[in-house]
Scaffold this motif. Sequence first.
Motif, PDB file in Angstrom:
ATOM      1  N   THR A  50      -5.050  -8.512   0.759  1.00  0.00           N
ATOM      2  CA  THR A  50      -5.711  -7.616   1.717  1.00  0.00           C
ATOM      3  C   THR A  50      -6.427  -8.340   2.842  1.00  0.00           C
ATOM      4  O   THR A  50      -6.585  -7.794   3.936  1.00  0.00           O
ATOM      5  N   ILE A 119      -4.420  -0.012   1.794  1.00  0.00           N
ATOM      6  CA  ILE A 119      -3.138   0.705   1.745  1.00  0.00           C
ATOM      7  C   ILE A 119      -2.887   1.580   2.981  1.00  0.00           C
ATOM      8  O   ILE A 119      -1.798   1.518   3.570  1.00  0.00           O
ATOM      9  N   LYS A 121      -3.892   1.231   5.958  1.00  0.00           N
ATOM     10  CA  LYS A 121      -3.807   0.425   7.176  1.00  0.00           C
ATOM     11  C   LYS A 121      -2.622  -0.543   7.171  1.00  0.00           C
ATOM     12  O   LYS A 121      -2.305  -1.124   8.212  1.00  0.00           O
ATOM     13  N   ALA A 122      -1.982  -0.722   6.022  1.00  0.00           N
ATOM     14  CA  ALA A 122      -0.912  -1.715   5.904  1.00  0.00           C
ATOM     15  C   ALA A 122       0.337  -1.259   6.659  1.00  0.00           C
ATOM     16  O   ALA A 122       0.811  -0.134   6.483  1.00  0.00           O
ATOM     17  N   ASP A 123       0.860  -2.141   7.518  1.00  0.00           N
ATOM     18  CA  ASP A 123       2.081  -1.843   8.267  1.00  0.00           C
ATOM     19  C   ASP A 123       3.321  -2.361   7.543  1.00  0.00           C
ATOM     20  O   ASP A 123       4.398  -1.786   7.664  1.00  0.00           O
ATOM     21  N   LYS A 125       5.758  -2.698   4.718  1.00  0.00           N
ATOM     22  CA  LYS A 125       6.114  -1.834   3.586  1.00  0.00           C
ATOM     23  C   LYS A 125       6.059  -2.590   2.262  1.00  0.00           C
ATOM     24  O   LYS A 125       5.689  -2.028   1.226  1.00  0.00           O
ATOM     25  N   GLN A 127       4.100  -5.202   1.477  1.00  0.00           N
ATOM     26  CA  GLN A 127       2.701  -5.390   1.082  1.00  0.00           C
ATOM     27  C   GLN A 127       2.068  -4.087   0.623  1.00  0.00           C
ATOM     28  O   GLN A 127       1.267  -4.069  -0.305  1.00  0.00           O
ATOM     29  N   LYS A 128       2.441  -2.988   1.283  1.00  0.00           N
ATOM     30  CA  LYS A 128       1.887  -1.680   0.887  1.00  0.00           C
ATOM     31  C   LYS A 128       2.318  -1.311  -0.528  1.00  0.00           C
ATOM     32  O   LYS A 128       1.508  -0.806  -1.315  1.00  0.00           O
ATOM     33  N   LYS A 132      -0.077  -0.792  -3.783  1.00  0.00           N
ATOM     34  CA  LYS A 132      -0.075   0.441  -4.578  1.00  0.00           C
ATOM     35  C   LYS A 132       0.116   0.147  -6.061  1.00  0.00           C
ATOM     36  O   LYS A 132      -0.535   0.760  -6.917  1.00  0.00           O
TER      37      LYS A 132
END
Length: 203
Positions: A50, A119, A121-123, A125, A127-128, A132
Amino acid sequence: MLMITLLAAYQSMEFVICQVGLKDSIYPYLAFVIIGFLPPLNLLLTLTLTRKLSLNIKSFLIFIPAIGFSVYYLFVIPEFAVSSCAVLYASYHYPLGDLFGAFYYLPILISIILLIKFIPKADDKKQKLIAKVLLFGAIFISLPSLLGFTLIFTAGNYSIISSIESIMCKFAFIYAVCLSFVCLYNSPFNDERNYFKYLFNNK
């Protein structure tokens, strides 16, 4: 991978204590040394994802409480005792239990907050998805703590809290699955496989 190894090591220690019957004070001490490093490792993983934290001397400051407890407990090992063994968990008596618990839960709570904020703010995919999965795992292993504190405040029942570290490590089986997914999904070999698949499909 290190966290998965520590979780397996703790389960092995608990098997030795409860099933083999080796209940000398040194064994619960070793078990607590092992699990004491799990929350800061989890926080380090979360910060790396993060906040793009680089591994340096400053980043390892989060391990100071775990190291401090490990060193302090080394001098009071005779005070460790196995209170009871059940099918799913073991109960221990150990010094500074409330203080240890505070430093144990705090990194987990911080990790959950950081992931919740990251989550949306993450662009990226990839990393998002990783965030999660880690968030689901962190919340899942926190359920016993939530139940334990609820029983304390509503019924004055301390049975779950007295065994919380052991119970959380049982719930952490699901978190180990989440970590395994992250290791495989984030593996550099995975990128190589995708690259070769791309080349093959575009021949």
